[in-house]
Design an enzyme around this catalytic site. Structure first.
Site, PDB file in Angstrom:
ATOM      1  N   GLU A  63       0.991  -1.370   0.102  1.00 15.48           N
ATOM      2  CA  GLU A  63       0.151   0.161  -0.399  1.00 15.48           C
ATOM      3  C   GLU A  63       1.075   1.502   0.130  1.00 15.48           C
ATOM      4  O   GLU A  63       0.690   2.184   0.451  1.00 15.48           O
ATOM      5  CB  GLU A  63      -1.017   0.111   1.053  1.00 15.48           C
ATOM      6  CG  GLU A  63      -2.060  -1.269   1.199  1.00 15.48           C
ATOM      7  CD  GLU A  63      -2.948  -0.929   2.056  1.00 15.48           C
ATOM      8  OE1 GLU A  63      -2.437  -0.320   3.752  1.00 15.48           O
ATOM      9  OE2 GLU A  63      -3.695  -1.444   2.489  1.00 15.48           O
ATOM     10  N   GLU A  67      -5.764  -8.863  -0.119  1.00 12.10           N
ATOM     11  CA  GLU A  67      -6.677  -8.682   1.020  1.00 12.10           C
ATOM     12  C   GLU A  67      -8.011  -8.578   0.909  1.00 12.10           C
ATOM     13  O   GLU A  67      -8.386  -7.277  -0.188  1.00 12.10           O
ATOM     14  CB  GLU A  67      -5.972  -7.316   2.099  1.00 12.10           C
ATOM     15  CG  GLU A  67      -4.521  -7.859   2.595  1.00 12.10           C
ATOM     16  CD  GLU A  67      -4.056  -6.382   3.273  1.00 12.10           C
ATOM     17  OE1 GLU A  67      -5.189  -5.492   3.412  1.00 12.10           O
ATOM     18  OE2 GLU A  67      -2.763  -6.322   3.861  1.00 12.10           O
TER      19      GLU A  67
END
Length: 348
Positions: free
Chosen positions: A95, A240
């Site tokens: 991220e 995820e």
């Protein structure tokens, strides 16, 4: 096509050996590990569990600026365990964005990916172990309708070269996809059934594609964004996805149970835009982690730290056994198992 992320940000979690045994006893055959924890890697030996091995953001600078450091990292964390640990991917950074709190790391992601890839390639393992990075949905500028998906203009100079390198290396882009955050941030326009996979009808009609759930719409907006770069075809792994059971708006036990059960049921299927490509997906997370913040991040676990299941569903053979039991109790033919459980192999 389902795995589970093994996070360790808790002071009350089981040992690595206990965790790997929990994966195996629950027929969870894929794992995402966020850093090369040596105890976890040792415990994974000969387990048969396929692994996404993470490179923490804090390691990116060293790997990016020194090819020898990357070679040493691969030797220590990959070659020392291969092939008894089935490392499938190396996720270099998580991220990272050129805008926002992680912007300092952005300059290092691509060169770190390149150096790690070259170290893996030098060992002749680049076809077995794919090197990538994981992004989140904040890099998407437009997601509606999904066919008009595009990356933000201020991240293109960062992301386009990464996508180009993944194309060269035949590696997928890893993307963290959370319908929960989209729903909780905009409940006026996004219905809860659409977010939980429970809408009975198509909610979004986008040309030839119809969307009954938000997960597929978000995933296809990423597919479209990649296509719209005109760089080339790069696959997507959902690295995820999850739903919290407490700590925020819409974060309830029942909502989490329904979302996660339906996410597992979805295993083996593609999206409307790419129906023939089953979506490899990793549930976040294995445990509730009491040292994460903010509060909502503490409540994503499939299991409690005591190893007790939070939700009454299973994976693979466990799910099939439950369906057979339900069928025998209700005296009904088991006609839908091929849809709920595409195959035992699809959950490997």
């Amino acid at each position: 096509q389902i795995g589970v992320c093994y996070g360790m940000m808790g002071n009350n979690l089981p040992s690595a050996n206990e965790v790997i045994n929990l994966y195996r006893s629950n027929n969870i055959r894929r794992m995402r590990l966020y850093d090369p924890n040596q105890a976890a890697l040792q415990a994974l030996r000969n387990s048969g569990i396929e692994l996404i091995l993470g490179v923490p953001n804090s390691d990116l600078q060293g790997l990016a600026t020194n090819a020898d450091t990357a070679r040493q990292w691969v030797q220590r964390n990959v070659l020392n365990f291969w092939p008894s640990v089935k490392i499938k991917y190396i996720a270099v950074g998580n991220e990272v964005s050129p805008v926002g709190g992680s912007s300092w790391y952005a300059q290092y992601v691509l060169p770190a990916v390149q150096n790690v890839y070259q170290a893996v390639r030098a060992q002749g393992l680049h076809d077995q172990i794919k090197v990538s990075t994981a992004i989140d949905m904040t890099l998407i500028g437009n997601s509606y309708p999904p066919s008009q998906g595009s990356f933000r203009g201020d991240v293109r100079s960062y992301l386009d070269p990464i996508i180009g390198y993944l194309l060269y290396a035949s590696a997928p882009l890893h993307v963290n996809v959370y319908p929960y955050f989209s729903y909780s941030g905009n409940p006026r326009d996004i219905s809860l059934p659409y977010a939980l996979f429970t809408s009975p009808n198509v909610v979004v009609r986008d040309g030839q594609y119809g969307y009954q759930n938000l997960f597929d719409a978000m995933l296809d907006s990423v597919h479209a964004a990649i296509d719209n770069t005109r760089i080339g075809y790069v696959e997507v792994v959902v690295s995820e996805s999850g739903w919290p059971s407490d700590g925020g708006f819409g974060a309830t036990y029942d909502n989490a149970r329904v979302y996660l059960d339906n996410l597992v049921r979805r295993a083996g299927r593609g999206s409307p835009r790419r129906p023939s490509k089953p979506t490899e997906t990793y549930i976040f997370a294995m445990f509730d982690e009491n040292q994460k913040s903010p509060e909502i991040e503490k409540h994503f676990g499939l299991f409690k730290p005591s190893k007790e299941k939070k939700y009454p569903f299973g994976f693979g053979a466990q799910r099939m056994q439950r369906l057979l039991l339900m069928s025998s109790m209700q005296h009904i033919p088991l006609r839908v198992t091929c849809k709920l459980e595409p195959s035992s192999q699809s959950l490997l």
